[in-house]
Design a protein around this motif. Structure first.
Motif, PDB file in Angstrom:
ATOM      1  N   GLY A  97     -10.922  -8.454  12.978  1.00 22.73           N
ATOM      2  CA  GLY A  97      -9.620  -7.799  13.026  1.00 22.73           C
ATOM      3  C   GLY A  97      -9.291  -7.068  11.739  1.00 22.73           C
ATOM      4  N   GLN A  98      -9.579  -7.699  10.609  1.00 22.04           N
ATOM      5  CA  GLN A  98      -9.288  -7.058   9.324  1.00 22.04           C
ATOM      6  C   GLN A  98     -10.135  -5.803   9.140  1.00 22.04           C
ATOM      7  OE1 GLN A  98      -6.713  -8.173   7.378  1.00 22.04           O
ATOM      8  NE2 GLN A  98      -6.394  -9.571   9.088  1.00 22.04           N
ATOM      9  N   ALA A  99     -11.417  -5.879   9.492  1.00 18.92           N
ATOM     10  CA  ALA A  99     -12.291  -4.701   9.373  1.00 18.92           C
ATOM     11  C   ALA A  99     -11.835  -3.582  10.316  1.00 18.92           C
ATOM     12  CB  ALA A  99     -13.743  -5.088   9.677  1.00 18.92           C
ATOM     13  N   LEU A 100     -11.471  -3.953  11.531  1.00 17.29           N
ATOM     14  CA  LEU A 100     -11.002  -2.969  12.511  1.00 17.29           C
ATOM     15  C   LEU A 100      -9.722  -2.297  12.024  1.00 17.29           C
ATOM     16  CD1 LEU A 100     -11.248  -1.706  15.362  1.00 17.29           C
ATOM     17  CD2 LEU A 100     -10.011  -3.689  16.220  1.00 17.29           C
ATOM     18  N   LEU A 101      -8.778  -3.097  11.538  1.00 12.18           N
ATOM     19  CA  LEU A 101      -7.518  -2.530  11.048  1.00 12.18           C
ATOM     20  C   LEU A 101      -7.715  -1.658   9.815  1.00 12.18           C
ATOM     21  CD1 LEU A 101      -5.045  -5.490  11.544  1.00 12.18           C
ATOM     22  CD2 LEU A 101      -4.993  -3.256  12.662  1.00 12.18           C
ATOM     23  N   THR A 102      -8.539  -2.094   8.891  1.00  9.68           N
ATOM     24  CA  THR A 102      -8.796  -1.297   7.687  1.00  9.68           C
ATOM     25  C   THR A 102      -9.380   0.056   8.069  1.00  9.68           C
ATOM     26  OG1 THR A 102      -9.062  -3.270   6.329  1.00  9.68           O
ATOM     27  CG2 THR A 102     -10.070  -1.226   5.507  1.00  9.68           C
ATOM     28  N   HIS A 103     -10.352   0.047   8.967  1.00 11.66           N
ATOM     29  CA  HIS A 103     -10.954   1.299   9.438  1.00 11.66           C
ATOM     30  C   HIS A 103      -9.899   2.180  10.120  1.00 11.66           C
ATOM     31  CE1 HIS A 103     -14.145   3.906  11.059  1.00 11.66           C
ATOM     32  NE2 HIS A 103     -13.320   4.024  12.074  1.00 11.66           N
ATOM     33  N   ALA A 104      -9.110   1.583  11.009  1.00 12.80           N
ATOM     34  CA  ALA A 104      -8.109   2.341  11.752  1.00 12.80           C
ATOM     35  C   ALA A 104      -7.067   2.952  10.814  1.00 12.80           C
ATOM     36  CB  ALA A 104      -7.426   1.435  12.775  1.00 12.80           C
ATOM     37  N   LEU A 105      -6.577   2.187   9.861  1.00 20.62           N
ATOM     38  CA  LEU A 105      -5.562   2.700   8.934  1.00 20.62           C
ATOM     39  C   LEU A 105      -6.117   3.827   8.076  1.00 20.62           C
ATOM     40  CD1 LEU A 105      -3.930  -0.706   8.023  1.00 20.62           C
ATOM     41  CD2 LEU A 105      -2.877   1.134   9.375  1.00 20.62           C
ATOM     42  N   ASN A 106      -7.364   3.701   7.641  1.00 23.57           N
ATOM     43  CA  ASN A 106      -8.000   4.783   6.873  1.00 23.57           C
ATOM     44  C   ASN A 106      -8.157   6.040   7.727  1.00 23.57           C
ATOM     45  OD1 ASN A 106      -8.214   3.367   4.440  1.00 23.57           O
ATOM     46  ND2 ASN A 106     -10.202   2.519   4.999  1.00 23.57           N
ATOM     47  N   ALA A 107      -8.543   5.868   8.990  1.00 25.23           N
ATOM     48  CA  ALA A 107      -8.698   7.014   9.888  1.00 25.23           C
ATOM     49  C   ALA A 107      -7.347   7.688  10.138  1.00 25.23           C
ATOM     50  CB  ALA A 107      -9.335   6.572  11.208  1.00 25.23           C
ATOM     51  N   LEU A 108      -6.306   6.899  10.336  1.00 27.06           N
ATOM     52  CA  LEU A 108      -4.976   7.471  10.545  1.00 27.06           C
ATOM     53  C   LEU A 108      -4.494   8.204   9.298  1.00 27.06           C
ATOM     54  CD1 LEU A 108      -3.255   4.557  12.504  1.00 27.06           C
ATOM     55  CD2 LEU A 108      -4.008   6.766  13.433  1.00 27.06           C
ATOM     56  N   GLN A 109      -4.765   7.635   8.150  1.00 23.52           N
ATOM     57  CA  GLN A 109      -4.402   8.293   6.887  1.00 23.52           C
ATOM     58  C   GLN A 109      -5.126   9.629   6.766  1.00 23.52           C
ATOM     59  OE1 GLN A 109      -5.782   6.305   3.316  1.00 23.52           O
ATOM     60  NE2 GLN A 109      -3.993   7.022   2.178  1.00 23.52           N
ATOM     61  N   ASP A 110      -6.422   9.643   7.063  1.00 26.98           N
ATOM     62  CA  ASP A 110      -7.202  10.885   7.006  1.00 26.98           C
ATOM     63  C   ASP A 110      -6.667  11.931   7.987  1.00 26.98           C
ATOM     64  OD1 ASP A 110      -8.827   9.691   5.110  1.00 26.98           O
ATOM     65  OD2 ASP A 110     -10.491   9.318   6.503  1.00 26.98           O
ATOM     66  N   GLU A 111      -6.083  11.481   9.069  1.00 24.03           N
ATOM     67  CA  GLU A 111      -5.534  12.369  10.095  1.00 24.03           C
ATOM     68  C   GLU A 111      -4.159  12.921   9.702  1.00 24.03           C
ATOM     69  OE1 GLU A 111      -4.011  11.441  14.525  1.00 24.03           O
ATOM     70  OE2 GLU A 111      -5.977  10.620  14.067  1.00 24.03           O
ATOM     71  N   GLY A 126      -0.211  -8.637   6.746  1.00 30.59           N
ATOM     72  CA  GLY A 126      -0.034  -8.429   5.310  1.00 30.59           C
ATOM     73  C   GLY A 126      -1.360  -8.310   4.578  1.00 30.59           C
ATOM     74  N   GLN A 127      -2.423  -8.866   5.154  1.00 29.71           N
ATOM     75  CA  GLN A 127      -3.746  -8.791   4.544  1.00 29.71           C
ATOM     76  C   GLN A 127      -4.286  -7.361   4.478  1.00 29.71           C
ATOM     77  OE1 GLN A 127      -6.507 -11.974   5.903  1.00 29.71           O
ATOM     78  NE2 GLN A 127      -4.720 -12.740   7.005  1.00 29.71           N
ATOM     79  N   VAL A 128      -3.725  -6.470   5.290  1.00 26.49           N
ATOM     80  CA  VAL A 128      -4.148  -5.066   5.261  1.00 26.49           C
ATOM     81  C   VAL A 128      -3.005  -4.145   4.858  1.00 26.49           C
ATOM     82  CG1 VAL A 128      -6.122  -5.309   6.835  1.00 26.49           C
ATOM     83  CG2 VAL A 128      -3.833  -4.806   7.762  1.00 26.49           C
ATOM     84  N   GLY A 129      -1.996  -4.699   4.179  1.00 28.60           N
ATOM     85  CA  GLY A 129      -0.971  -3.862   3.572  1.00 28.60           C
ATOM     86  C   GLY A 129       0.363  -3.757   4.276  1.00 28.60           C
ATOM     87  N   PHE A 130       0.523  -4.345   5.455  1.00 28.26           N
ATOM     88  CA  PHE A 130       1.821  -4.299   6.129  1.00 28.26           C
ATOM     89  C   PHE A 130       2.801  -5.208   5.393  1.00 28.26           C
ATOM     90  CE2 PHE A 130      -0.855  -2.763   9.551  1.00 28.26           C
ATOM     91  CZ  PHE A 130      -0.058  -1.816  10.174  1.00 28.26           C
ATOM     92  N   ARG A 131       4.056  -4.755   5.294  1.00 32.65           N
ATOM     93  CA  ARG A 131       5.110  -5.503   4.626  1.00 32.65           C
ATOM     94  C   ARG A 131       6.351  -5.533   5.511  1.00 32.65           C
ATOM     95  NH1 ARG A 131       1.371  -7.031   2.351  1.00 32.65           N
ATOM     96  NH2 ARG A 131       0.654  -6.526   0.284  1.00 32.65           N
ATOM     97  N   PRO A 132       7.132  -6.611   5.439  1.00 27.53           N
ATOM     98  CA  PRO A 132       8.358  -6.686   6.232  1.00 27.53           C
ATOM     99  C   PRO A 132       9.323  -5.555   5.887  1.00 27.53           C
ATOM    100  CG  PRO A 132       7.812  -8.841   5.334  1.00 27.53           C
ATOM    101  CD  PRO A 132       6.888  -7.844   4.682  1.00 27.53           C
ATOM    102  N   VAL A 133       9.986  -5.055   6.915  1.00 24.38           N
ATOM    103  CA  VAL A 133      11.029  -4.041   6.747  1.00 24.38           C
ATOM    104  C   VAL A 133      12.243  -4.470   7.553  1.00 24.38           C
ATOM    105  CG1 VAL A 133       9.407  -2.136   6.364  1.00 24.38           C
ATOM    106  CG2 VAL A 133      10.215  -2.606   8.660  1.00 24.38           C
ATOM    107  N   THR A 134      13.390  -3.950   7.179  1.00 24.65           N
ATOM    108  CA  THR A 134      14.601  -4.214   7.953  1.00 24.65           C
ATOM    109  C   THR A 134      14.801  -3.077   8.941  1.00 24.65           C
ATOM    110  OG1 THR A 134      16.064  -3.023   6.455  1.00 24.65           O
ATOM    111  CG2 THR A 134      15.632  -5.365   5.943  1.00 24.65           C
ATOM    112  N   GLU A 135      15.624  -3.341   9.933  1.00 25.64           N
ATOM    113  CA  GLU A 135      15.924  -2.287  10.898  1.00 25.64           C
ATOM    114  C   GLU A 135      16.785  -1.193  10.282  1.00 25.64           C
ATOM    115  OE1 GLU A 135      16.210  -3.267  15.195  1.00 25.64           O
ATOM    116  OE2 GLU A 135      16.495  -5.291  14.371  1.00 25.64           O
ATOM    117  N   ALA A 136      17.420  -1.491   9.138  1.00 21.68           N
ATOM    118  CA  ALA A 136      18.154  -0.441   8.418  1.00 21.68           C
ATOM    119  C   ALA A 136      17.173   0.546   7.785  1.00 21.68           C
ATOM    120  CB  ALA A 136      19.050  -1.053   7.351  1.00 21.68           C
TER     121      ALA A 136
END
Length: 179
Positions: A97-111, A126-136
């Motif tokens: 999952g971590q490898a898949l997400l890292t690849h996907a996020l890099n591909a989306l960034q490149d796009e 959070g292991q691949v950079g996601f952080r909590p956000v508020t709905e605000a």
């Protein structure tokens, strides 16, 4: 392990992966719900609004993540929402999952995608950079039953920006029972 983006011809296998993984972890009802969600996303979402990443080992599909467009009424940044994500039960805890997400996020960034969002376990994502956000900061398209699971990350560097206006997800995700 090979990561691919073309799901043409393996849509049923992708649906089955989600159904089986969520049945094993959350029960048959959740498996049916998430398997059906994956099927609906693959069948009804226009190609410009969906990105699917799969992890394959030999001939076996061992992981998949579906990203779809999330639009904001007053913000032009490109935002993609990860939902759902699954790894085959027998391959969990092996880094798939971590490898898949890292690849996907890099591909989306490149796009040129500006922000990635998801609704899930902050510790895992959070292991691949996601952080909590508020709905605000980032409005959810529907009311959240698990508000601390609303998480995101900037793909342009720096902090996650506040996104302006109400958000709209693709029709397959526009269901209160999954939020």
């Amino acid at each position: 392990m090979r990561i691919a983006r073309d799901v043409h011809g393996i849509e049923d296998a992708v649906e089955r992966l989600f159904r089986d993984a969520f049945t094993a972890s959350e029960g048959a009802d959740e498996g049916d719900l998430v398997g059906g969600l994956a099927r609906d996303l693959l069948r009804t979402t226009p190609p410009e609004d969906i990105r699917v990443f799969t992890a394959v080992e030999g001939d076996a599909l061992i992981g998949a993540g579906i990203f779809s467009r999330l639009t904001f009424s007053e913000d032009t940044r490109i935002v993609m929402l990860l939902s759902p994500m699954a790894v085959a039960t027998e391959r969990q805890k092996w880094g798939v999952g971590q490898a898949l997400l890292t690849h996907a996020l890099n591909a989306l960034q490149d796009e040129g995608v500006d922000v990635a969002m998801t609704y899930g376990d902050p510790a895992y994502y959070g292991q691949v950079g996601f952080r909590p956000v508020t709905e605000a900061q980032v409005s959810a398209p529907l009311p959240l039953s698990f508000p601390h699971g609303w998480i995101g990350q900037s793909l342009t560097g720096g902090d996650l920006p506040d996104l302006k206006g109400s958000s709209t997800c693709v029709p397959a995700l526009n269901r209160p029972d999954i939020w």
